[in-house]
Design a protein around this motif. Structure first.
Motif, mmCIF file in Angstrom:
data_model
loop_
_atom_site.group_PDB
_atom_site.id
_atom_site.type_symbol
_atom_site.label_atom_id
_atom_site.label_comp_id
_atom_site.label_asym_id
_atom_site.label_seq_id
_atom_site.Cartn_x
_atom_site.Cartn_y
_atom_site.Cartn_z
ATOM 1 N N TYR A 233 0.959 -1.332 0.081
ATOM 2 C CA TYR A 233 0.110 -0.004 0.011
ATOM 3 C C TYR A 233 0.740 1.354 -0.015
ATOM 4 O O TYR A 233 0.329 2.152 -0.584
ATOM 5 C CB TYR A 233 -1.228 0.095 1.280
ATOM 6 C CG TYR A 233 -2.387 -0.943 0.886
ATOM 7 C CD1 TYR A 233 -3.002 -0.631 0.002
ATOM 8 C CD2 TYR A 233 -2.249 -2.308 1.485
ATOM 9 C CE1 TYR A 233 -4.097 -1.387 -0.338
ATOM 10 C CE2 TYR A 233 -3.325 -2.885 1.029
ATOM 11 C CZ TYR A 233 -4.417 -2.364 0.147
ATOM 12 O OH TYR A 233 -5.236 -3.394 -0.378
ATOM 13 N N LEU A 234 2.032 1.238 0.674
ATOM 14 C CA LEU A 234 2.922 2.277 0.610
ATOM 15 C C LEU A 234 3.206 2.585 -0.840
ATOM 16 O O LEU A 234 3.282 3.811 -1.296
ATOM 17 C CB LEU A 234 4.199 2.206 1.415
ATOM 18 C CG LEU A 234 5.329 3.102 1.320
ATOM 19 C CD1 LEU A 234 4.815 4.320 2.073
ATOM 20 C CD2 LEU A 234 6.620 2.851 2.251
ATOM 21 N N PHE B 92 -0.052 4.000 -3.054
ATOM 22 C CA PHE B 92 -0.192 5.455 -2.527
ATOM 23 C C PHE B 92 0.906 6.218 -3.063
ATOM 24 O O PHE B 92 0.253 7.311 -3.740
ATOM 25 C CB PHE B 92 -0.373 5.727 -1.064
ATOM 26 C CG PHE B 92 -1.324 4.847 -0.454
ATOM 27 C CD1 PHE B 92 -2.494 4.742 -0.940
ATOM 28 C CD2 PHE B 92 -1.351 4.402 0.949
ATOM 29 C CE1 PHE B 92 -3.696 4.108 -0.295
ATOM 30 C CE2 PHE B 92 -2.282 3.750 1.588
ATOM 31 C CZ PHE B 92 -3.574 3.602 0.958
ATOM 32 N N ALA B 93 1.962 5.918 -3.109
ATOM 33 C CA ALA B 93 3.057 6.788 -3.630
ATOM 34 C C ALA B 93 2.810 7.099 -5.347
ATOM 35 O O ALA B 93 3.097 7.996 -5.785
ATOM 36 C CB ALA B 93 4.612 6.254 -3.296
ATOM 37 N N TYR C 222 -3.445 1.349 7.200
ATOM 38 C CA TYR C 222 -4.382 0.961 6.223
ATOM 39 C C TYR C 222 -4.665 -0.435 6.427
ATOM 40 O O TYR C 222 -5.901 -0.903 6.313
ATOM 41 C CB TYR C 222 -4.213 1.178 4.824
ATOM 42 C CG TYR C 222 -5.176 1.237 3.760
ATOM 43 C CD1 TYR C 222 -6.207 2.177 3.596
ATOM 44 C CD2 TYR C 222 -5.051 0.012 3.234
ATOM 45 C CE1 TYR C 222 -7.172 1.889 2.604
ATOM 46 C CE2 TYR C 222 -6.156 -0.031 2.137
ATOM 47 C CZ TYR C 222 -7.056 0.796 1.956
ATOM 48 O OH TYR C 222 -8.154 0.671 0.986
ATOM 49 N N PHE D 222 0.075 8.987 -6.152
ATOM 50 C CA PHE D 222 0.145 10.495 -5.730
ATOM 51 C C PHE D 222 0.797 10.970 -6.976
ATOM 52 O O PHE D 222 0.564 11.858 -7.313
ATOM 53 C CB PHE D 222 0.784 10.765 -4.291
ATOM 54 C CG PHE D 222 1.332 11.759 -4.020
ATOM 55 C CD1 PHE D 222 0.482 12.846 -3.639
ATOM 56 C CD2 PHE D 222 2.471 12.291 -4.491
ATOM 57 C CE1 PHE D 222 0.849 14.199 -3.496
ATOM 58 C CE2 PHE D 222 3.105 13.402 -4.120
ATOM 59 C CZ PHE D 222 2.312 14.614 -3.788
ATOM 60 N N VAL E 1 0.026 6.357 6.870
ATOM 61 C CA VAL E 1 -1.266 5.913 6.300
ATOM 62 C C VAL E 1 -0.993 4.263 5.842
ATOM 63 O O VAL E 1 -1.852 3.451 6.040
ATOM 64 C CB VAL E 1 -1.903 6.628 5.045
ATOM 65 C CG1 VAL E 1 -2.832 5.937 4.336
ATOM 66 C CG2 VAL E 1 -2.106 8.174 5.569
ATOM 67 N N ALA E 2 0.137 3.884 5.189
ATOM 68 C CA ALA E 2 0.343 2.735 4.783
ATOM 69 C C ALA E 2 0.322 1.354 5.990
ATOM 70 O O ALA E 2 0.075 0.601 5.715
ATOM 71 C CB ALA E 2 1.608 2.556 3.973
ATOM 72 N N PHE F 172 2.678 9.091 4.051
ATOM 73 C CA PHE F 172 2.534 7.854 3.159
ATOM 74 C C PHE F 172 2.711 6.493 4.200
ATOM 75 O O PHE F 172 1.923 5.625 4.153
ATOM 76 C CB PHE F 172 3.003 7.727 1.561
ATOM 77 C CG PHE F 172 2.525 8.675 0.888
ATOM 78 C CD1 PHE F 172 1.042 8.691 0.712
ATOM 79 C CD2 PHE F 172 3.121 9.394 -0.242
ATOM 80 C CE1 PHE F 172 0.530 9.566 -0.332
ATOM 81 C CE2 PHE F 172 2.524 10.080 -1.215
ATOM 82 C CZ PHE F 172 1.225 10.152 -1.096
ATOM 83 N N ILE G 43 5.403 14.721 3.181
ATOM 84 C CA ILE G 43 4.757 13.739 2.532
ATOM 85 C C ILE G 43 4.997 12.211 2.572
ATOM 86 O O ILE G 43 4.154 11.670 2.637
ATOM 87 C CB ILE G 43 4.555 14.279 0.781
ATOM 88 C CG1 ILE G 43 3.931 15.790 0.680
ATOM 89 C CG2 ILE G 43 3.826 13.362 -0.065
ATOM 90 C CD1 ILE G 43 4.262 16.248 -0.517
ATOM 91 N N ALA G 44 6.260 12.039 2.228
ATOM 92 C CA ALA G 44 6.802 10.474 2.646
ATOM 93 C C ALA G 44 6.406 9.973 3.894
ATOM 94 O O ALA G 44 5.769 8.771 3.958
ATOM 95 C CB ALA G 44 8.262 10.536 2.291
#
Length: 161
Positions: free
Chosen positions: A10-11, A14-15, A61, A18, A57-58, A54, A50-51
């Protein structure tokens, strides 16, 4: 280990999403200053933030998106195995493996599996009653609703007989 693999998937997901979205905005921006690079779109020092966002969140999640739920049956799982197969087939799942005590299903289409990053497995632990179902929350809610509906329908038919 499975949790860590999901978090890493997921990381990356998402990256990638984005950067695709920001790249599209960059390419179609009508107010681009000449010589402005993609990295210069971001305020200095914002990329590490931002990193970090992510990563957080990852890490969270998979905990929010995958869960286990109990299904109470009126008897042994073998009595309901065919009904489970029918419900899963109607939801576009195919059996991956059927072993004593554990039955797993995966999505039948490659595109559906790819959009879920191959984290589409639904597992039923059939060693006891209640049966424990595990999988992606959104899909599992639909599947369990359909199974519970079929169980209630079958129970009504038995009561009427």
């Amino acid at each position: 280990m499975k949790y860590l693999i999901r978090a890493l998937k997921y990381l990356v997901y998402f990256a990638v999403m984005f950067f695709i979205i920001v790249g599209i905005v960059y390419l179609f921006s009508s107010q681009k200053a000449s010589g402005l690079s993609f990295v210069e779109l971001f305020k200095e020092g914002s990329l590490p933030k931002i990193a970090l966002f992510f990563v957080v969140v990852a890490a969270i999640y998979p905990k929010l998106s995958f869960y286990k739920k109990e299904i109470h049956l009126n008897g042994d799982f073998t009595k309901y195995a065919e009904m489970f197969d029918e419900v899963m087939k109607s939801m576009d799942y195919v059996p991956e493996k059927k072993e004593p005590g554990c039955v797993t299903y995966i999505k039948s289409g490659v595109y559906a599996r790819l959009t879920r990053m191959f984290e589409d497995r639904v597992t039923f632990d059939t060693t006891g009653n209640p049966v424990i179902a595990e999988g992606y929350r959104k899909d599992l809610v639909r599947i369990l609703s359909a199974i519970n509906y079929r169980l209630r329908e079958e129970s009504r038919e038995q009561d009427m007989a």
